[in-house]
Design a protein around this motif. Structure first.
Motif, PDB file in Angstrom:
ATOM      1  N   HIS A 295      29.644  -2.903 -66.687  1.00 23.87           N
ATOM      2  CA  HIS A 295      29.087  -2.619 -65.360  1.00 23.87           C
ATOM      3  C   HIS A 295      27.690  -2.000 -65.465  1.00 23.87           C
ATOM      4  O   HIS A 295      27.144  -1.549 -64.464  1.00 23.87           O
ATOM      5  N   CYS A 296      27.158  -1.923 -66.685  1.00 21.01           N
ATOM      6  CA  CYS A 296      25.859  -1.293 -66.977  1.00 21.01           C
ATOM      7  C   CYS A 296      25.889   0.216 -66.771  1.00 21.01           C
ATOM      8  O   CYS A 296      24.851   0.847 -66.552  1.00 21.01           O
ATOM      9  N   GLU A 297      27.074   0.811 -66.838  1.00 20.02           N
ATOM     10  CA  GLU A 297      27.209   2.263 -66.729  1.00 20.02           C
ATOM     11  C   GLU A 297      27.235   2.878 -68.121  1.00 20.02           C
ATOM     12  O   GLU A 297      27.847   2.341 -69.043  1.00 20.02           O
ATOM     13  N   THR A 298      26.558   3.999 -68.282  1.00 17.13           N
ATOM     14  CA  THR A 298      26.530   4.698 -69.560  1.00 17.13           C
ATOM     15  C   THR A 298      27.796   5.532 -69.720  1.00 17.13           C
ATOM     16  O   THR A 298      28.690   5.499 -68.873  1.00 17.13           O
ATOM     17  N   ASN A 299      27.855   6.316 -70.798  1.00 22.51           N
ATOM     18  CA  ASN A 299      29.010   7.201 -71.017  1.00 22.51           C
ATOM     19  C   ASN A 299      29.018   8.371 -70.032  1.00 22.51           C
ATOM     20  O   ASN A 299      30.018   9.085 -69.919  1.00 22.51           O
ATOM     21  N   ILE A 300      27.909   8.569 -69.321  1.00 19.07           N
ATOM     22  CA  ILE A 300      27.842   9.626 -68.304  1.00 19.07           C
ATOM     23  C   ILE A 300      28.174   8.999 -66.949  1.00 19.07           C
ATOM     24  O   ILE A 300      27.417   8.158 -66.450  1.00 19.07           O
ATOM     25  N   PRO A 301      29.299   9.353 -66.344  1.00 20.84           N
ATOM     26  CA  PRO A 301      29.689   8.742 -65.068  1.00 20.84           C
ATOM     27  C   PRO A 301      28.588   8.865 -64.012  1.00 20.84           C
ATOM     28  O   PRO A 301      28.002   9.931 -63.824  1.00 20.84           O
ATOM     29  N   GLY A 302      28.292   7.726 -63.368  1.00 21.67           N
ATOM     30  CA  GLY A 302      27.280   7.713 -62.324  1.00 21.67           C
ATOM     31  C   GLY A 302      25.880   7.423 -62.810  1.00 21.67           C
ATOM     32  O   GLY A 302      24.969   7.243 -62.003  1.00 21.67           O
ATOM     33  N   LEU A 303      25.700   7.381 -64.130  1.00 19.79           N
ATOM     34  CA  LEU A 303      24.381   7.083 -64.700  1.00 19.79           C
ATOM     35  C   LEU A 303      24.413   5.681 -65.310  1.00 19.79           C
ATOM     36  O   LEU A 303      25.229   5.399 -66.183  1.00 19.79           O
ATOM     37  N   TYR A 304      23.517   4.839 -64.849  1.00 22.57           N
ATOM     38  CA  TYR A 304      23.469   3.440 -65.268  1.00 22.57           C
ATOM     39  C   TYR A 304      22.137   3.145 -65.963  1.00 22.57           C
ATOM     40  O   TYR A 304      21.147   3.859 -65.778  1.00 22.57           O
ATOM     41  N   ALA A 305      22.132   2.071 -66.750  1.00 20.48           N
ATOM     42  CA  ALA A 305      20.899   1.627 -67.406  1.00 20.48           C
ATOM     43  C   ALA A 305      20.854   0.104 -67.356  1.00 20.48           C
ATOM     44  O   ALA A 305      21.783  -0.568 -67.814  1.00 20.48           O
ATOM     45  N   ALA A 306      19.784  -0.440 -66.790  1.00 14.44           N
ATOM     46  CA  ALA A 306      19.660  -1.893 -66.637  1.00 14.44           C
ATOM     47  C   ALA A 306      18.270  -2.342 -67.050  1.00 14.44           C
ATOM     48  O   ALA A 306      17.297  -1.605 -66.960  1.00 14.44           O
ATOM     49  N   GLY A 307      18.203  -3.591 -67.499  1.00 12.33           N
ATOM     50  CA  GLY A 307      16.925  -4.155 -67.919  1.00 12.33           C
ATOM     51  C   GLY A 307      16.645  -3.887 -69.385  1.00 12.33           C
ATOM     52  O   GLY A 307      17.545  -3.550 -70.166  1.00 12.33           O
ATOM     53  N   ASP A 308      15.378  -4.015 -69.776  1.00 14.20           N
ATOM     54  CA  ASP A 308      14.988  -3.862 -71.183  1.00 14.20           C
ATOM     55  C   ASP A 308      15.488  -2.570 -71.802  1.00 14.20           C
ATOM     56  O   ASP A 308      15.767  -2.517 -72.998  1.00 14.20           O
ATOM     57  N   VAL A 309      15.586  -1.506 -70.990  1.00  8.88           N
ATOM     58  CA  VAL A 309      15.892  -0.191 -71.529  1.00  8.88           C
ATOM     59  C   VAL A 309      17.259  -0.118 -72.195  1.00  8.88           C
ATOM     60  O   VAL A 309      17.487   0.716 -73.081  1.00  8.88           O
ATOM     61  N   ASN A 310      18.210  -0.988 -71.805  1.00  9.92           N
ATOM     62  CA  ASN A 310      19.525  -0.926 -72.451  1.00  9.92           C
ATOM     63  C   ASN A 310      19.588  -1.778 -73.717  1.00  9.92           C
ATOM     64  O   ASN A 310      20.619  -1.804 -74.407  1.00  9.92           O
ATOM     65  N   GLY A 311      18.496  -2.465 -74.043  1.00 10.57           N
ATOM     66  CA  GLY A 311      18.370  -3.129 -75.326  1.00 10.57           C
ATOM     67  C   GLY A 311      19.200  -4.373 -75.537  1.00 10.57           C
ATOM     68  O   GLY A 311      19.218  -4.930 -76.640  1.00 10.57           O
ATOM     69  N   LYS A 312      19.881  -4.865 -74.499  1.00 12.66           N
ATOM     70  CA  LYS A 312      20.734  -6.039 -74.687  1.00 12.66           C
ATOM     71  C   LYS A 312      19.900  -7.323 -74.736  1.00 12.66           C
ATOM     72  O   LYS A 312      19.844  -8.005 -75.754  1.00 12.66           O
ATOM     73  N   TYR A 313      19.297  -7.696 -73.633  1.00 11.11           N
ATOM     74  CA  TYR A 313      18.413  -8.858 -73.568  1.00 11.11           C
ATOM     75  C   TYR A 313      17.143  -8.432 -72.841  1.00 11.11           C
ATOM     76  O   TYR A 313      17.194  -8.068 -71.669  1.00 11.11           O
ATOM     77  N   MET A 314      16.035  -8.475 -73.531  1.00 17.58           N
ATOM     78  CA  MET A 314      14.790  -8.038 -72.893  1.00 17.58           C
ATOM     79  C   MET A 314      14.151  -9.201 -72.151  1.00 17.58           C
ATOM     80  O   MET A 314      13.121  -9.752 -72.547  1.00 17.58           O
ATOM     81  N   LEU A 315      14.813  -9.580 -71.060  1.00 17.89           N
ATOM     82  CA  LEU A 315      14.382 -10.699 -70.228  1.00 17.89           C
ATOM     83  C   LEU A 315      14.490 -10.278 -68.766  1.00 17.89           C
ATOM     84  O   LEU A 315      15.492  -9.678 -68.354  1.00 17.89           O
ATOM     85  N   ALA A 316      13.484 -10.626 -67.976  1.00 18.61           N
ATOM     86  CA  ALA A 316      13.462 -10.208 -66.568  1.00 18.61           C
ATOM     87  C   ALA A 316      14.662 -10.751 -65.805  1.00 18.61           C
ATOM     88  O   ALA A 316      15.240 -10.050 -64.968  1.00 18.61           O
TER      89      ALA A 316
END
Length: 455
Positions: A295-316
């Motif tokens: 769901h793009c949620e980090t280990n901290i509930p309520g905090l998400y990371a999406a886009g290049d910053v999460n390092g999965k696919y650096m594509l718009a």
């Protein structure tokens, strides 16, 4: 202290789309962006490079390809400063469009660096003199170029002889000799543009092939096309010094030196996570990126990371989808990321596009496959507009030939044709159903049908 439902840090594709989707759902949203909205893609990536590459394509036709079609141009030239000026106009227009859309949807924008800290019932953002409380937060701060610790790089960045993808898109002159370090998408596209514009281009790549993890046949055919343009490739090689406007390269056959006027560093990108307060939040990280779930949620509930910053696919386009998934999860709507069919494009001429598994990847996974391939020279429109070429469509099917697992294309309009293939792969559309689908004629996308019926 102001209170918002959702706070977004970063105004690139993930950030501004997340803000829009949340506002459309009736949420009170604030977006903090310390530079211009639009992020890397709009300001110094996807859009600027495509603007320049289109200029190069027009010039290429005027220079010699047009003659094949009965069109002659007297002394055509590519006026690089005008191409840069048009690029800036395009960026300004699109950035303005994004800003206007955010404003129309009632999204508050703060153009400043944002700090972040966790509180019992949510998060607190510090934006200049303002303090903002929110129950949900999305990190969408994008990425930045990797700068290797190679002798001469720091000095070259300081004096302007060494560039990243940011600086080269502002450069007003065409260098006589350009060395590109890295044969990924950015490196290849810039090599193609500057080669057409008149530079002698050398591309140095650590691996033994170009284009990253694409199909090997696609990589090799694309390389031959680019070599025919005059680009010189030095593969399986590593730069170890760039002092004195000379790139010293360790190659399989020994050390070589390549003089340059400009050297472009394209050795990848890394997540940009310089957010004050983030280091004290016990955010779980791997390889310099926050780890997120489906769901793009980090280990901290309520905090998400999406886009290049999460390092999965650096594509718009992946960032857009991750933003939607994150916002949907914030609002309690069922949604999750599916990374099985991520399309990619290298916007050279011809274009290279790909999606799903390559033949090599399927073999490594122990998946039995059937491979079908058709030459683009079977396609009437492609021949009419481009003549004969070495382009092709290659499909990787499951072992029973029922669905498509992966696709590779090398042809004009490949960037447009890869979408229906992505749809077929992600939704596992049966091959029999695709065979019964009527393709418009004459179109280049008919090559999909030709490939499917290839024995």
């Amino acid at each position: 202290m102001k209170t918002y439902d959702i706070a977004v840090i970063g105004g690139g594709p993930a950030g501004y789309l997340a803000a829009e989707r949340a506002a459309e759902a009736g949420k009170k949203v604030i977006l903090a962006e310390k530079n211009a909205v639009g992020g890397v893609c709009l300001n110094e990536g996807c859009i600027p490079t495509k603007t320049l590459l289109h200029a190069a394509k027009i010039f290429e036709y005027g220079q010699y390809k047009g003659k094949e079609f009965g069109v002659s141009c007297e002394n055509p030239r590519l006026h690089h400063p005008r191409a840069i000026a048009r690029k800036q106009d395009v960026v300004k227009t699109l950035v303005g469009g994004v800003s206007s859309a955010l404003a129309r949807k009632g999204i508050d924008i703060i153009q400043t660096e944002a700090g972040l800290r966790k509180e019992d019932n949510g998060f607190v953002l510090t934006c200049g003199n303002e303090t903002i409380r929110t129950s949900k937060a999305l990190i969408a701060t994008g990425s930045e170029p990797v700068i290797p610790n190679i002798p001469g790089v720091a000095g070259g960045l300081a004096d302007g002889s060494v560039l990243t993808s940011r600086e080269i898109l502002e450069m007003r002159e065409i260098p006589e000799q350009l060395v590109v370090v890295g044969a990924g998408v950015i490196g290849l596209e810039m090599a193609a543009y500057f080669s057409i514009a008149g530079s002698r281009v050398t591309v140095v790549e650590m691996t033994g092939h170009i284009g990253g993890p694409i199909d090997m046949e696609l990589s090799q055919t694309l390389q031959r096309n680019l070599e025919n343009m005059g680009i010189h490739f030095v593969l399986g090689s590593r730069i170890f010094d760039v002092s004195g406007s000379t790139a010293c390269v360790k190659t399989p056959s020994g050390t070589q030196e390549f003089p340059y006027d400009k050297l472009l560093m394209c050795m990848g990108r890394k997540p940009s996570l310089n957010i004050p307060g983030l280091s004290g939040m016990n955010l779980y990280m791997e390889h310099g990126a926050p780890v997120v779930d489906k769901h793009c949620e980090t280990n901290i509930p309520g905090l998400y990371a999406a886009g290049d910053v999460n390092g999965k696919y650096m594509l718009a386009h992946v960032a857009y989808r991750e933003a939607e998934v994150a916002v949907n999860h914030m609002m309690g709507k069922a949604d999750e990321m599916n990374y099985t069919a991520i399309p990619g494009v290298i916007y050279t001429q011809p274009e290279a596009a790909f999606c799903g598994l390559t033949e090599q990847q399927a073999t490594e996974k122990g998946i039995q496959t059937i491979v079908k391939k058709a030459s683009i020279n079977l396609n009437g429109r492609h021949i009419a507009e481009n003549g004969l070429s070495g382009g092709f469509c290659k499909l990787v099917l499951d072992g029973k030939g029922q669905t498509i697992l992966g696709a590779s294309l090398l042809c004009s309009y490949a960037s447009e044709i890869i979408y229906p293939l992505t749809l077929m792969i992600q939704n596992k559309i049966p091959l029999e159903g695709i065979k019964r689908t009527i393709f418009p004629h004459p179109t280049v996308c008919e090559i999909i049908r030709e490939t499917i019926f290839t024995e």
